[in-house]
Design an enzyme around this catalytic site. Structure first.
Site, short mmCIF file in Angstrom:
data_model
loop_
_atom_site.label_atom_id
_atom_site.label_comp_id
_atom_site.label_asym_id
_atom_site.label_seq_id
_atom_site.Cartn_x
_atom_site.Cartn_y
_atom_site.Cartn_z
N MET A 43 0.84 -1.21 0.00
CA MET A 43 0.00 0.00 0.00
C MET A 43 0.87 1.26 0.00
O MET A 43 1.13 1.86 1.04
CB MET A 43 -0.94 -0.03 1.21
CG MET A 43 -1.78 -1.29 1.29
SD MET A 43 -2.94 -1.32 2.69
CE MET A 43 -1.79 -1.44 4.07
N ASP A 44 1.31 1.64 -1.19
CA ASP A 44 2.23 2.76 -1.33
C ASP A 44 1.51 3.99 -1.89
O ASP A 44 0.62 3.87 -2.73
CB ASP A 44 3.37 2.36 -2.27
CG ASP A 44 4.52 3.36 -2.24
OD1 ASP A 44 4.63 4.10 -1.25
OD2 ASP A 44 5.29 3.39 -3.21
N GLY A 45 1.89 5.16 -1.40
CA GLY A 45 1.40 6.40 -1.99
C GLY A 45 0.52 7.26 -1.10
O GLY A 45 -0.03 8.27 -1.57
N THR A 217 0.77 -0.45 -5.38
CA THR A 217 0.28 0.85 -5.84
C THR A 217 1.42 1.87 -5.87
O THR A 217 2.52 1.60 -5.40
CB THR A 217 -0.84 1.36 -4.91
OG1 THR A 217 -0.33 1.49 -3.58
CG2 THR A 217 -2.02 0.40 -4.90
N TRP A 243 -2.29 4.46 -3.28
CA TRP A 243 -3.15 3.55 -2.51
C TRP A 243 -4.55 4.12 -2.24
O TRP A 243 -5.55 3.43 -2.45
CB TRP A 243 -2.49 3.13 -1.22
CG TRP A 243 -3.40 2.32 -0.36
CD1 TRP A 243 -3.97 2.67 0.83
CD2 TRP A 243 -3.90 1.00 -0.65
NE1 TRP A 243 -4.79 1.68 1.30
CE2 TRP A 243 -4.76 0.63 0.41
CE3 TRP A 243 -3.71 0.10 -1.70
CZ2 TRP A 243 -5.42 -0.59 0.46
CZ3 TRP A 243 -4.37 -1.12 -1.66
CH2 TRP A 243 -5.21 -1.46 -0.59
#
Length: 272
Positions: A43-45, A217, A243
């Site tokens: 879960m990146d961003g 993501t 994400w």
């Protein structure tokens, strides 16, 4: 004024009903093909999302990210995915500024305690929560909350969600080797020779199947020290969506890609 509110409320109900009907149809078509047993999400961003939307507060992006968690888990449950693994907070994240780390950990604790209340009132809808990682490195209140939530939901089977906190593959392997040696030494035959299965049984994530599909993501194409041991035969799907922006169509597209690549993935599993 009241009539306007009633009209808006009726429109919202009709819209939600139509969206639910559309999802039912899409997921029914999707289930014609193979469905991943375990989908893992990197879960990146969250921070980039907050900057992009000019949101104030260190936890603003992460709060938006929790909303995405809710919807993605609901979609996975409706599709029939039995396991979901979430990379919630890695060991490397502790290297960020202390104020940000505290802010994120406080937010996670807030959400865990809120979920405990839902579990106590019987509103978990068959979802089981398992926390994986070096939980002993967390503060006592957080650790106690994770243990309580796992206990409250241990009988649920509709969707099993593994939340990786204070996690990295490097730490996981060291932990697994150490525990394997301890187990072997207790056998009493003087041998501590380890088999691959000994180590895998002691991994933090050994309670669930290895991921079939990993969705990252934020446009990255790295695993970022997340389940690198377990994902050698998994499909890595990257999306530019941050994400909090991840939605229904991103998930459907990733599963369709998984289905299209079944021949390749099966050959990969066969020859490894």
């Amino acid at each position: 004024m009241n009539n306007t509110r009633e009209e808006v409320g009726e429109f919202t109900q009709i819209f939600n009903a139509l969206m639910s009907l559309m999802r039912t149809f899409i997921f029914k078509v999707l289930r014609v093909g193979p469905i991943p047993t375990n989908i893992s999400f990197i879960m990146d961003g969250n921070r980039r999302f907050a900057k992009k939307r000019n949101l104030e507060g260190l936890d603003a992006g992460h709060r938006a990210g929790f909303i995405s968690v809710k919807y993605i888990l609901q979609y996975c449950k409706e599709i029939g995915v039995p396991y979901v693994t979430l990379y919630a907070f890695g060991m490397d994240n502790f290297k960020r500024g202390p104020e940000e780390v505290k802010c994120v950990m406080d937010l996670m604790l807030e959400k865990v305690e809120l979920t405990i209340d839902q579990a106590v009132s019987g509103n978990m809808n068959g979802v089981r929560i398992i926390f994986a990682g070096d939980l002993n490195s967390l503060n006592e209140r957080f650790r106690a909350a994770t243990q309580k939530l796992m206990k409250l939901t241990e009988e649920n089977r509709d969707l099993i969600v593994v939340v990786c906190v204070a996690y990295s593959t490097s730490v996981e392997i060291v932990h697994a080797v150490r525990d394997s040696c301890v187990r072997k030494s207790k056998i009493g035959d003087g041998s501590v020779a380890l088999e691959l299965s000994d180590i895998e049984e002691c991994m933090y994530t050994s309670v669930v199947p290895v991921p079939d599909l990993v969705i990252r993501t934020g446009g990255g194409d790295r695993l970022s020290n997340f389940m690198t041991w377990q994902t050698s035969k998994s499909l890595l799907h990257r999306t530019e969506a941050l994400w909090p922006e991840l939605g229904l169509w991103h998930l459907v597209w990733a599963i369709l890609k998984f289905q299209r690549m079944q021949d390749y993935l099966q050959k990969k599993k066969k020859f490894h």
